[in-house]
Design an enzyme around this catalytic site. Structure first.
Site, PDB file in Angstrom:
ATOM      1  N   LYS A  81      63.442  22.751  60.141  1.00  0.00           N
ATOM      2  CA  LYS A  81      63.358  22.808  61.620  1.00  0.00           C
ATOM      3  C   LYS A  81      61.786  22.781  61.966  1.00  0.00           C
ATOM      4  CE  LYS A  81      67.787  25.741  61.803  1.00  0.00           C
ATOM      5  NZ  LYS A  81      68.483  24.778  62.692  1.00  0.00           N
TER       6      LYS A  81
ATOM      7  N   ARG B  63      78.538  23.610  58.071  1.00  0.00           N
ATOM      8  CA  ARG B  63      79.704  23.112  58.024  1.00  0.00           C
ATOM      9  C   ARG B  63      80.271  22.599  56.583  1.00  0.00           C
ATOM     10  NH1 ARG B  63      78.023  18.339  62.126  1.00  0.00           N
ATOM     11  NH2 ARG B  63      76.956  20.142  62.986  1.00  0.00           N
TER      12      ARG B  63
HETATM   13  N1  BES Z   1      72.402  27.545  62.355  1.00  0.00           N
HETATM   14  C1  BES Z   1      72.061  26.229  63.129  1.00  0.00           C
HETATM   15  C2  BES Z   1      72.798  26.332  64.373  1.00  0.00           C
HETATM   16  C3  BES Z   1      72.082  27.295  65.492  1.00  0.00           C
HETATM   17  C4  BES Z   1      71.319  27.086  66.276  1.00  0.00           C
HETATM   18  C5  BES Z   1      72.575  28.678  65.577  1.00  0.00           C
HETATM   19  C6  BES Z   1      70.576  27.555  67.365  1.00  0.00           C
HETATM   20  C7  BES Z   1      71.959  29.558  66.326  1.00  0.00           C
HETATM   21  C8  BES Z   1      70.877  28.952  67.290  1.00  0.00           C
HETATM   22  C9  BES Z   1      72.770  25.203  62.258  1.00  0.00           C
HETATM   23  O1  BES Z   1      72.981  25.088  60.957  1.00  0.00           O
HETATM   24  C10 BES Z   1      72.079  23.765  62.689  1.00  0.00           C
HETATM   25  O2  BES Z   1      71.069  23.743  62.553  1.00  0.00           O
HETATM   26  N2  BES Z   1      72.752  22.913  63.509  1.00  0.00           N
HETATM   27  C11 BES Z   1      72.016  21.890  64.155  1.00  0.00           C
HETATM   28  C12 BES Z   1      73.068  20.632  63.539  1.00  0.00           C
HETATM   29  C13 BES Z   1      72.618  19.263  63.943  1.00  0.00           C
HETATM   30  C14 BES Z   1      71.447  19.043  62.838  1.00  0.00           C
HETATM   31  C15 BES Z   1      73.535  18.419  63.567  1.00  0.00           C
HETATM   32  C16 BES Z   1      71.918  21.847  65.513  1.00  0.00           C
HETATM   33  O3  BES Z   1      72.892  22.404  66.025  1.00  0.00           O
HETATM   34  O4  BES Z   1      71.140  21.377  65.911  1.00  0.00           O
HETATM   35 MN    MN Z   2      71.055  24.371  60.021  1.00  0.00          MN
END
Ligand code: BES
Ligand code: MN
Ligand code: MN
Length: 485
Positions: A265, A339
């Site tokens: 991230k 997921r």
């Molecule tokens: N844990 C995150 C989702 C999330 C984002 C929760 C912000 C709380 C606040 C999840 O694992 C993630 O990283 N999702 C990505 C998916 C993408 C890579 C397809 C997202 O939502 O950007």
């Molecule tokens: Mn994630």
């Protein structure tokens, strides 16, 4: 750490916050333990207060009690809001400063007894349990006096108190820093909480044992972290052998920290990712409440616990995993890890445990925040009646939800892979990402015939840098209602 206790009167309170709808302050506000001069001060305070989410004012006067606060709730709410106005209750409680006063109490004037649970849950949320400040924080204890419009005390059943407590404890788990709240630590706490409930069977599958149980997704996501990934399973048999109630499973995403994995991230996006176990915290709290109060049907809990870390052993982009369902997944984004955990979790619940209705709760997508925001979780389900039920239960419990589209034939195409059954992340990020993430999970149980309800609570689980306990009340009530139909 604030202990919240309930009482029928104000007794030894030295500071009192009165929370009531505006029309109660304008009309016949119940007396409840204030003398005439205190009452005049209170009504004067409330006079000019209004606001969409309530407002508060306070004063010190030559009265008994000396500190008096007015928390004024709006008379009307939108149809997408909860009629009990929990957001306004939490807001006026915090804004009033009652938590910093001597011997504090809150008089909660309710227009409907059905508002009790969401109202006390909102107050619980206003006094978070977690703190690492070096000085002791106030209040240590606060009394809540729920009354009806005539001033008669409203009794608080143990079930409602439990939900409030378990929601606060769910928030505590979310607030705890990620190195402390690693998969082993979270499992240990969950186990301890569950062991205290009558006839709950607990099983933990950790590390390479996950491979034995075909929980390949949980293993892949968590295998390179210092602390091994694991699945905690708790089961409670139906009360009667031939219970008419369906077997219901609660599955939670418990990513104790989400770095994004090798798709690391960005700066600014990783902070707050201790909250990525908010789904697991919510289902754990709901299971405790349901199992503890003698829910009639068979009930299962599946916590999928892992830290999405980086290291030489990390799962990689281009890897192909076979998941519990037997379907194969080409990894095109290691940050779409939740997921993978949940696909295993729901498949395990449906196939190995034999659940007939599966609820999953997860901080699954940032896209959920864009679609339904911080106040409403997104719900995606393959069952029309359950969708309507979830929206109703959201309004009843104060844990609001809003449906997103469910349409496998429209969304599965986003997940196409040239070499595997699917990829784990979408082609086009601007095509209903939260629905597509849900679709990924569903595609691993689409051959089982289960009814499935997915709650993406990425926004509501963590607001203003705090865990909220969102989902505990929602899932308790949802399971209860789903079992009755
Ligand atoms: N844990 C995150 C989702 C999330 C984002 C929760 C912000 C709380 C606040 C999840 O694992 C993630 O990283 N999702 C990505 C998916 C993408 C890579 C397809 C997202 O939502 O950007
Ligand atoms: Mn994630
Ligand atoms: Mn995540």
């Amino acid at each position: 750490v604030a202990r919240i206790t309930f009482a029928k009167d104000l007794r030894s309170a030295e500071s009192v916050l009165f929370i009531a709808p505006k029309r109660a302050f304008d009309g016949d506000l119940p007396v409840v333990g204030l003398d005439d001069s205190a009452r005049r001060v209170l009504l004067a305070l409330a006079k000019d207060l209004s606001g969409a989410n309530g407002s508060a004012a306070s004063s010190i006067a030559e009265t008994r009690p000396r500190w008096i606060g007015a928390g004024v709730l709006p008379d009307e709410v939108a149809r997408y809001n909860a009629p009990s106005r929990p957001e306004a209750i939490a807001r006026v409680t915090q804004a009033s400063g009652i938590g910093t006063k001597e011997k504090p109490a809150i008089v909660l004037v309710l227009e409907d007894e059905a508002h009790l649970l969401p109202a006390i849950n909102a107050i619980g949320r206003a006094f978070p349990l977690y703190s690492r400040r070096s000085k002791k924080e106030k209040p240590e204890r606060i009394t809540v006096v729920p009354v009806d419009r005539s001033g008669a005390p409203i009794p608080v059943p143990a079930t409602a108190q439990n939900i409030m407590t378990f929601a606060r404890e769910a928030a505590l788990l979310v607030d705890t820093p990620p190195t402390d709240m690693n998969p082993a630590a979270l499992a240990k706490i969950a186990k301890k909480q569950l062991e205290s409930i009558d006839s709950v069977k607990i099983r933990q599958i950790a590390g390479d044992d996950l491979l034995e149980e075909r929980l390949f997704g949980v293993h892949a996501v968590g295998r390179c972290a210092l602390d091994a990934p694991r699945v905690l399973v708790a089961r409670k048999k139906a009360k009667k052998k031939k219970s008419a109630a369906p077997h219901i499973a609660l599955v939670g995403k418990g990513v104790t920290f989400d770095t994004g994995g090798l798709h690391l991230k960005q700066r600014g996006m990783m902070e707050t990712m201790k909250s990525d176990m908010g789904g697991a915290a919510a289902v754990l709290g709901a299971f405790r409440a349901l199992a503890g109060r003698g829910y009639g049907g068979e009930l299962s809990l599946v916590l999928c616990l892992a830290e999405n870390a980086i290291g030489p052993g990390a799962y990689k982009p281009d890897d192909i995993l076979e998941l519990h369902s037997g379907k194969t997944v080409e990894i095109n984004n290691t940050d779409a890890e939740g997921r993978l955990l949940l696909a295993d979790g729901v498949s395990f619940a449906a196939r190995d445990l034999g659940a007939e209705i599966v609820f999953d709760a997860a901080t699954l997508t940032g896209a959920q925040l864009i679609a339904t925001g911080l106040m409403h979780a997104a719900v995606v389900t393959n069952d029309d009646a359950l969708e309507r039920m979830m929206v109703e239960v959201g309004r009843a419990t104060g844990d609001l939800v809003h449906p997103l589209p469910f349409a496998p034939e429209l969304y599965q195409a986003e997940l196409q892979s040239p070499v595997a059954d699917m990829r784990n992340s979408v082609k086009n990020r601007n095509n209903a990402q939260a629905s597509c993430a849900a679709q990924f999970i569903f595609s691993h149980i689409d051959d089982t015939g289960v009814k499935w309800v997915h709650v993406d609570l990425a926004g509501p689980a963590f607001r203003n840098d705090r865990g909220t306990g969102f989902g505990v009340a929602l899932l308790v009530e949802a399971v209860q209602r789903a079992s009755e139909n």
